[in-house]
Design a protein around this motif. Structure first.
Motif, mmCIF file in Angstrom:
data_model
loop_
_atom_site.group_PDB
_atom_site.id
_atom_site.type_symbol
_atom_site.label_atom_id
_atom_site.label_comp_id
_atom_site.label_asym_id
_atom_site.label_seq_id
_atom_site.Cartn_x
_atom_site.Cartn_y
_atom_site.Cartn_z
ATOM 1 N N GLY A 1 -22.824 -9.749 22.726
ATOM 2 C CA GLY A 1 -23.997 -10.438 22.080
ATOM 3 C C GLY A 1 -23.643 -10.475 20.563
ATOM 4 O O GLY A 1 -24.254 -11.562 19.884
ATOM 5 N N SER A 2 -22.856 -9.693 19.836
ATOM 6 C CA SER A 2 -22.652 -9.717 18.514
ATOM 7 C C SER A 2 -21.359 -9.329 18.234
ATOM 8 O O SER A 2 -20.923 -8.049 18.296
ATOM 9 N N LYS A 3 -20.725 -10.209 17.727
ATOM 10 C CA LYS A 3 -19.113 -10.102 17.608
ATOM 11 C C LYS A 3 -19.018 -9.058 16.259
ATOM 12 O O LYS A 3 -18.002 -8.234 16.184
ATOM 13 N N ALA A 4 -20.037 -9.189 15.242
ATOM 14 C CA ALA A 4 -20.007 -8.130 14.273
ATOM 15 C C ALA A 4 -20.276 -6.865 14.507
ATOM 16 O O ALA A 4 -19.533 -5.788 14.345
ATOM 17 N N PHE A 5 -21.149 -6.475 15.695
ATOM 18 C CA PHE A 5 -21.247 -5.276 16.216
ATOM 19 C C PHE A 5 -19.899 -4.787 17.088
ATOM 20 O O PHE A 5 -19.459 -3.752 16.941
ATOM 21 N N CYS A 6 -19.285 -5.630 17.763
ATOM 22 C CA CYS A 6 -18.248 -5.342 18.373
ATOM 23 C C CYS A 6 -17.134 -4.711 17.537
ATOM 24 O O CYS A 6 -16.442 -3.707 17.786
ATOM 25 N N ARG A 7 -16.865 -5.441 16.399
ATOM 26 C CA ARG A 7 -15.943 -4.979 15.287
ATOM 27 C C ARG A 7 -16.396 -3.745 14.743
ATOM 28 O O ARG A 7 -15.310 -2.938 14.507
ATOM 29 N N GLU A 8 -17.535 -3.251 14.368
ATOM 30 C CA GLU A 8 -18.079 -2.473 14.062
ATOM 31 C C GLU A 8 -17.754 -1.062 14.973
ATOM 32 O O GLU A 8 -17.262 0.206 14.373
ATOM 33 N N VAL A 9 -17.942 -1.291 16.147
ATOM 34 C CA VAL A 9 -17.851 -0.193 17.119
ATOM 35 C C VAL A 9 -16.167 0.190 17.160
ATOM 36 O O VAL A 9 -15.562 1.263 17.208
ATOM 37 N N THR A 10 -15.588 -1.054 17.525
ATOM 38 C CA THR A 10 -13.983 -0.588 17.586
ATOM 39 C C THR A 10 -13.235 -0.134 16.337
ATOM 40 O O THR A 10 -12.458 0.269 16.487
ATOM 41 N N SER A 11 -13.829 -0.605 15.420
ATOM 42 C CA SER A 11 -13.286 -0.048 13.904
ATOM 43 C C SER A 11 -13.520 1.307 14.071
ATOM 44 O O SER A 11 -12.817 2.275 13.470
ATOM 45 N N ALA A 12 -14.551 1.742 14.127
ATOM 46 C CA ALA A 12 -15.005 3.277 14.198
ATOM 47 C C ALA A 12 -14.227 3.897 15.359
ATOM 48 O O ALA A 12 -13.895 4.986 15.196
ATOM 49 N N ALA A 13 -13.824 3.333 16.389
ATOM 50 C CA ALA A 13 -13.349 3.882 17.518
ATOM 51 C C ALA A 13 -11.847 3.886 17.451
ATOM 52 O O ALA A 13 -10.742 4.403 18.288
ATOM 53 N N GLY A 14 -11.216 3.280 16.220
ATOM 54 C CA GLY A 14 -9.628 3.198 15.883
ATOM 55 C C GLY A 14 -9.254 2.261 16.875
ATOM 56 O O GLY A 14 -7.650 2.318 17.125
ATOM 57 N N VAL A 15 -9.613 1.214 17.498
ATOM 58 C CA VAL A 15 -8.879 0.254 18.347
ATOM 59 C C VAL A 15 -8.307 -0.637 17.653
ATOM 60 O O VAL A 15 -8.581 -1.528 16.598
ATOM 61 N N PRO A 16 -6.910 -0.826 17.953
ATOM 62 C CA PRO A 16 -6.139 -1.991 17.124
ATOM 63 C C PRO A 16 -6.730 -3.342 17.485
ATOM 64 O O PRO A 16 -6.978 -3.812 18.451
ATOM 65 N N GLY A 17 -6.836 -4.027 16.267
ATOM 66 C CA GLY A 17 -7.456 -5.542 16.350
ATOM 67 C C GLY A 17 -7.196 -6.171 15.062
ATOM 68 O O GLY A 17 -6.188 -5.810 14.098
ATOM 69 N N ALA A 18 -7.754 -7.168 14.954
ATOM 70 C CA ALA A 18 -7.634 -8.181 13.636
ATOM 71 C C ALA A 18 -8.280 -7.591 12.497
ATOM 72 O O ALA A 18 -9.388 -6.976 12.678
ATOM 73 N N GLU A 19 -7.982 -7.810 11.219
ATOM 74 C CA GLU A 19 -8.739 -7.910 10.013
ATOM 75 C C GLU A 19 -10.001 -8.598 10.207
ATOM 76 O O GLU A 19 -9.745 -9.698 10.443
ATOM 77 N N TRP A 20 -11.109 -8.055 9.667
ATOM 78 C CA TRP A 20 -12.187 -9.056 9.951
ATOM 79 C C TRP A 20 -13.178 -8.855 8.593
ATOM 80 O O TRP A 20 -13.252 -7.699 7.991
ATOM 81 N N ALA A 21 -14.336 -9.529 8.551
ATOM 82 C CA ALA A 21 -15.280 -9.627 7.824
ATOM 83 C C ALA A 21 -16.281 -10.496 8.276
ATOM 84 O O ALA A 21 -16.280 -11.366 8.636
ATOM 85 N N ARG A 22 -17.577 -10.010 7.994
ATOM 86 C CA ARG A 22 -18.879 -10.513 8.219
ATOM 87 C C ARG A 22 -19.682 -11.230 7.209
ATOM 88 O O ARG A 22 -19.530 -10.644 6.220
ATOM 89 N N PHE A 23 -20.055 -12.399 7.350
ATOM 90 C CA PHE A 23 -21.131 -12.897 6.394
ATOM 91 C C PHE A 23 -22.202 -13.642 7.022
ATOM 92 O O PHE A 23 -22.237 -14.245 8.030
ATOM 93 N N ASP A 24 -23.248 -13.460 6.153
ATOM 94 C CA ASP A 24 -24.368 -14.223 6.546
ATOM 95 C C ASP A 24 -24.721 -15.672 5.494
ATOM 96 O O ASP A 24 -25.655 -16.104 5.654
ATOM 97 N N ASP A 25 -24.145 -15.437 4.475
ATOM 98 C CA ASP A 25 -24.111 -16.597 3.361
ATOM 99 C C ASP A 25 -22.846 -17.264 3.441
ATOM 100 O O ASP A 25 -21.634 -17.112 3.270
ATOM 101 N N PRO A 26 -23.129 -18.689 3.660
ATOM 102 C CA PRO A 26 -21.901 -19.719 3.845
ATOM 103 C C PRO A 26 -20.865 -19.842 2.751
ATOM 104 O O PRO A 26 -19.766 -20.089 2.822
ATOM 105 N N ALA A 27 -21.517 -19.537 1.440
ATOM 106 C CA ALA A 27 -20.775 -19.699 0.483
ATOM 107 C C ALA A 27 -19.747 -18.495 0.235
ATOM 108 O O ALA A 27 -18.700 -18.792 -0.128
ATOM 109 N N ALA A 28 -20.256 -17.413 0.505
ATOM 110 C CA ALA A 28 -19.389 -16.306 0.445
ATOM 111 C C ALA A 28 -18.251 -16.294 1.692
ATOM 112 O O ALA A 28 -17.237 -15.832 1.247
#
Length: 422
Positions: free
Chosen positions: A101-128
């Motif tokens: 339901g939330s791709k940001a939550f998924c990345r937060e969990v998997t990053s904490a778990a040390g799961v190999p994945g893509a480099e990522w970033a979350r944004f709420d502001d389109p300009a950023a």
């Protein structure tokens, strides 16, 4: 067992067929179902997001198990509501369903778990978000954070395409509230694989893998869709890779979810990229994929209902499932206009002839019956035409022979499903 199946697509048609074959089953309902599912279950007119009505029906009919097909009712808390009513549900809680339901939550969990994945970033502001894309360059992947029916991901070949995706998702809100936040990821290269594991909160067992075809057109051209076809098993994904995924992706994620107090129970669908350095996680889904479910269940020789029940009751360690070595392949027939506005109401004939092709199976998804019994198209992805055979080439030939037996002027399909493996 008395079972309520929630959903009405091709995935649920495949699930209903397998559940109906179980010696454990005494009665099967489907809400809302479809004309194909009606061959195996009693269909009841309850929408998949009508949580109170689904719970009431399961309670009033003494359902022993509710099997949830699509993701939306899970993210809305159907499993929680059923648990509060004392009814067993195959599917995660709303908190655990945030893995999809939330791709940001998924990345937060998997990053904490040390799961190999893509480099990522979350944004709420389109300009950023646009500034990040310019700094990183392309190709790059832009994802709506929330659910978008499989259409919220843009693989941008240029910075301009990425900026246009940010504008569409965050400013034009083409996916509604799901686009309030975006996740921007490194574009992984390799072969995509869909891998499924049954989970009971602490333990997990592997099911099977498949390769999906997301783009609407031959040669992987055109926009992403919910899936235009799949085959199983993928030649690129061997037993050693399966064990690696279980050890480095599935089990660490389960442990992290349990640590957070939101244990995951149900089927965990790992979208993987098989790279030169091994498999890396693209995303998690919290349900069977569509059309991957149709492909893998054509290969299942074991008792699906017993397996789903074991996952719900913490008995996965005792589970033994049998799988055919024969490959399977499924071709999606979609309505003209998909993945945009599909043409609805067109008549469909020839399904009996298609199903009579040796090894073939027909799965109904977006179909309905008129009062006179005529079968008509009622959605975007309307049919899944599959086959299982001793070789992938034979399965593909049988599936396309069955496709050609279908009479539906408004329908179209890709003609290259399985070509990469062949």
């Amino acid at each position: 067992m008395r079972v309520l199946l929630v959903g009405g697509g091709g995935r649920e048609h495949a699930l209903s067929r397998s559940i109906a074959a179980s010696p454990l089953l005494t009665r099967l309902w489907a809400a809302p179902g479809n004309p194909g599912i009606a061959e195996h279950a009693e269909c009841v007119p309850i929408g998949v997001e009508d949580i109170p009505a689904l719970v009431a029906f399961a309670r009033d009919n003494a359902a022993d198990l509710v099997v949830v097909g699509p993701e939306a009712p899970l993210t809305l808390g159907l499993a929680d509501a059923l648990a509060a009513a004392g009814i067993v549900c195959f599917g995660p809680s709303a908190a655990a369903a945030r893995l999809e339901g939330s791709k940001a939550f998924c990345r937060e969990v998997t990053s904490a778990a040390g799961v190999p994945g893509a480099e990522w970033a979350r944004f709420d502001d389109p300009a950023a978000a646009r500034a990040y894309v310019r700094a990183k360059g392309a190709p790059i992947v832009v994802k709506a954070d929330g659910l978008a029916a499989g259409k919220g991901v843009v693989v941008a070949a240029t910075v301009g395409e990425a900026e246009a995706a940010i504008a569409d998702i965050m400013e034009a809100r083409v996916h509604g509230a799901s686009g309030a936040t975006v996740v921007i990821e490194e574009c992984l290269t390799g072969q995509e694989v869909s891998f499924f594991a049954l989970c009971d909160g602490t333990d997990a067992v592997p099911l099977a893998a498949a390769q999906d075809h997301k783009r609407v057109g031959d040669g992987d051209t055109g926009p992403n869709t919910g899936g235009m076809g799949a085959y199983s098993p993928p030649p690129v994904f061997n037993d050693a890779m399966r064990d690696d995924v279980m050890n480095r992706i599935i089990h660490p994620t389960l442990a992290e979810m349990a640590r957070r107090g939101t244990p995951f129970r149900g089927v965990l669908f790992a979208g993987l990229m098989v790279t030169a350095t091994g498999p890396r996680l693209i995303e998690f889904n919290v349900r069977f994929g569509d059309p991957e479910c149709q492909a893998i269940l054509m290969r299942l020789d074991g008792d699906l209902l017993a397996a789903l029940d074991a996952a719900c009751r913490g008995r996965l360690r005792d589970l033994a499932l049998g799988w055919s070595a024969d490959p399977s392949l499924v071709v999606v027939m979609a309505a003209r206009g998909y993945p945009g506005t599909p043409a609805k109401g067109g008549t469909i004939a020839g399904l009996d002839r298609a199903a009579a092709i040796p090894g073939a199976r027909v799965f109904q998804a977006g179909t309905a019956r008129r009062a006179d019994g005529t079968l008509v198209a009622q959605g975007g992805r309307v049919l899944g035409i599959g086959a299982r055979a001793p070789t992938l080439r034979a399965a593909r030939d049988a599936a396309y022979a069955a496709v050609d037996a279908v009479e539906w002027p408004d329908g179209f399909c890709r003609r290259d499903i399985g070509s990469r493996a062949l």
